[in-house]
Design a protein around this motif. Structure first.
Motif, PDB file in Angstrom:
ATOM      1  N   LEU A 105      20.998 -24.332 -16.696  1.00 23.48           N
ATOM      2  CA  LEU A 105      20.574 -24.298 -15.297  1.00 23.48           C
ATOM      3  C   LEU A 105      19.351 -23.414 -15.097  1.00 23.48           C
ATOM      4  N   LEU A 106      19.313 -22.295 -15.791  1.00 21.92           N
ATOM      5  CA  LEU A 106      18.191 -21.368 -15.648  1.00 21.92           C
ATOM      6  C   LEU A 106      16.912 -21.932 -16.261  1.00 21.92           C
ATOM      7  N   TYR A 107      17.022 -22.582 -17.411  1.00 23.09           N
ATOM      8  CA  TYR A 107      15.842 -23.221 -17.996  1.00 23.09           C
ATOM      9  C   TYR A 107      15.322 -24.329 -17.083  1.00 23.09           C
ATOM     10  N   ALA A 108      16.237 -25.106 -16.537  1.00 22.00           N
ATOM     11  CA  ALA A 108      15.827 -26.187 -15.642  1.00 22.00           C
ATOM     12  C   ALA A 108      15.087 -25.628 -14.427  1.00 22.00           C
ATOM     13  N   ARG A 109      15.579 -24.529 -13.891  1.00 22.79           N
ATOM     14  CA  ARG A 109      14.905 -23.930 -12.733  1.00 22.79           C
ATOM     15  C   ARG A 109      13.536 -23.392 -13.126  1.00 22.79           C
ATOM     16  N   ALA A 110      13.430 -22.800 -14.298  1.00 25.35           N
ATOM     17  CA  ALA A 110      12.128 -22.299 -14.750  1.00 25.35           C
ATOM     18  C   ALA A 110      11.116 -23.431 -14.824  1.00 25.35           C
ATOM     19  N   GLY A 111      11.525 -24.584 -15.356  1.00 23.77           N
ATOM     20  CA  GLY A 111      10.617 -25.713 -15.461  1.00 23.77           C
ATOM     21  C   GLY A 111      10.200 -26.276 -14.114  1.00 23.77           C
ATOM     22  N   GLN A 112      11.060 -26.118 -13.125  1.00 18.31           N
ATOM     23  CA  GLN A 112      10.733 -26.594 -11.779  1.00 18.31           C
ATOM     24  C   GLN A 112       9.688 -25.715 -11.106  1.00 18.31           C
ATOM     25  N   VAL A 113       9.721 -24.408 -11.385  1.00 18.48           N
ATOM     26  CA  VAL A 113       8.894 -23.492 -10.600  1.00 18.48           C
ATOM     27  C   VAL A 113       7.659 -22.985 -11.337  1.00 18.48           C
ATOM     28  N   ASP A 114       7.575 -23.170 -12.668  1.00 17.08           N
ATOM     29  CA  ASP A 114       6.421 -22.603 -13.382  1.00 17.08           C
ATOM     30  C   ASP A 114       5.239 -23.544 -13.486  1.00 17.08           C
ATOM     31  N   GLY A 115       5.384 -24.745 -12.914  1.00 16.26           N
ATOM     32  CA  GLY A 115       4.274 -25.681 -12.881  1.00 16.26           C
ATOM     33  C   GLY A 115       4.140 -26.556 -14.106  1.00 16.26           C
ATOM     34  N   THR A 116       4.979 -26.357 -15.118  1.00 16.30           N
ATOM     35  CA  THR A 116       4.860 -27.135 -16.351  1.00 16.30           C
ATOM     36  C   THR A 116       5.712 -28.390 -16.324  1.00 16.30           C
ATOM     37  N   HIS A 171      25.261 -28.193  -5.944  1.00 17.62           N
ATOM     38  CA  HIS A 171      25.524 -29.219  -4.940  1.00 17.62           C
ATOM     39  C   HIS A 171      25.267 -28.665  -3.544  1.00 17.62           C
ATOM     40  N   GLY A 172      24.379 -29.330  -2.815  1.00 18.36           N
ATOM     41  CA  GLY A 172      24.056 -28.917  -1.462  1.00 18.36           C
ATOM     42  C   GLY A 172      23.081 -27.765  -1.361  1.00 18.36           C
ATOM     43  N   VAL A 173      22.567 -27.275  -2.485  1.00 14.12           N
ATOM     44  CA  VAL A 173      21.633 -26.144  -2.474  1.00 14.12           C
ATOM     45  C   VAL A 173      20.204 -26.659  -2.319  1.00 14.12           C
ATOM     46  N   ASP A 174      19.451 -26.062  -1.433  1.00 12.92           N
ATOM     47  CA  ASP A 174      18.044 -26.408  -1.235  1.00 12.92           C
ATOM     48  C   ASP A 174      17.256 -25.936  -2.457  1.00 12.92           C
ATOM     49  N   THR A 175      16.633 -26.853  -3.174  1.00 11.01           N
ATOM     50  CA  THR A 175      15.916 -26.493  -4.395  1.00 11.01           C
ATOM     51  C   THR A 175      14.454 -26.124  -4.162  1.00 11.01           C
TER      52      THR A 175
END
Length: 276
Positions: free
Chosen positions: A93-104, A31-35
């Motif tokens: 949370l970590l899997y979700a972040r991986a999907g956001q940044v790996d381009g897939t 919450h409130g974290v810049d993604t």
């Protein structure tokens, strides 16, 4: 040194932490974290790190879930289940972040349910069978102490999402470590049989410790915890072999991972189009 004393000394600095932040709490750690991914962060490296840490947590959570209806007491069954839920929350949370940044753009289910054993990057300690209760708490002590030291460093990571997940996870891992330490002392300083089993559990875990040290420089913290706890338990510090036989971080796993993932992934693979 009593088990209560070692429990309290390991808890120093975490007195105000919530024990079950993911298991029973609903506070959003993002919450409130810049993604947005900072320009200086290598996306591929960040994604790989998130996946590896998530794999550690997911596989560990699955092993702990296998204690349901099998733990020595109902209280310990609930404790182990909640520790597993904490780890599962970290994995998501970590899997979700991986999907956001790996381009897939992959979601957490794609990482958890639709990859084979060769694609997992968890440390092999996490996938070892539960054994008896003494082995499980020995494994949990080593894993939690190592992961806590890692997360405390990652709380200052340049990626704000990873830093937030690590800061939240460190609070849970502090309790995981305390819980395991209390049981190692109780069993080690208990009956002749419990002492024997606890020593055997630590000896069985020792060959996997070198892989943890090679995966991340948490050696000083991990050794300090093991020394403190084994001394309080009246147990010898297990000898750590110089090198691991295999490295889960490189995709080299034991034969135990495949059946674990088969069980974990069976429902999702039976109906891949289902919405959970």
């Amino acid at each position: 040194m009593s088990d209560d004393h070692v429990y309290l000394t390991l808890a120093e600095g975490h007195e105000d932490d919530t024990r079950w932040a993911y298991g029973t709490g609903f506070e959003d750690p993002l919450h409130g974290v810049d993604t947005a991914v900072p320009d200086a962060v290598d996306r591929a490296e960040l994604a790989a790190l998130c996946v590896a840490l998530a794999d550690d947590a997911l596989v560990s959570a699955q092993r702990l879930a296998q204690w349901t209806t099998r733990a020595p007491e109902l209280e310990e069954e609930v404790a182990l289940a909640n520790i597993g839920l904490d780890l599962l929350g970290q994995a998501r949370l970590l899997y979700a972040r991986a999907g956001q940044v790996d381009g897939t753009g992959r979601g957490e289910d794609a990482y958890a349910y639709f990859r084979g054993p060769d694609d997992f990057r968890n440390v092999t300690l996490a996938e070892l069978p539960n054994g008896d209760f003494a082995f499980t708490v020995a494994r949990l002590l080593v894993f939690a102490a190592w992961r806590l030291a890692h997360f405390q460093r990652l709380a200052a990571a340049p990626d704000p999402v990873l830093a937030a997940v690590a800061a939240k996870g460190a609070k849970e891992l502090a309790y995981h470590r305390q819980y395991a330490a209390q049981w190692v002392v109780r069993l080690g300083d208990g009956t002749e049989e419990s002492h024997r089993r606890m020593r055997a559990g630590l000896d069985a875990v020792a060959p996997s410790v070198r892989e943890l040290l090679d995966a991340h420089d948490a050696g000083p913290e991990l050794r300090a915890v093991l020394t403190q706890v084994t001394e309080a338990a009246g147990l010898p510090l297990p000898e750590i072999p110089p090198a691991p036989a295999r490295s889960g971080r490189a995709g080299h796993h034991t034969g135990h991972l495949t059946p674990l993932l088969t069980e974990l992934q069976s429902v999702a693979r039976a109906d891949p189009e289902a919405t959970w």
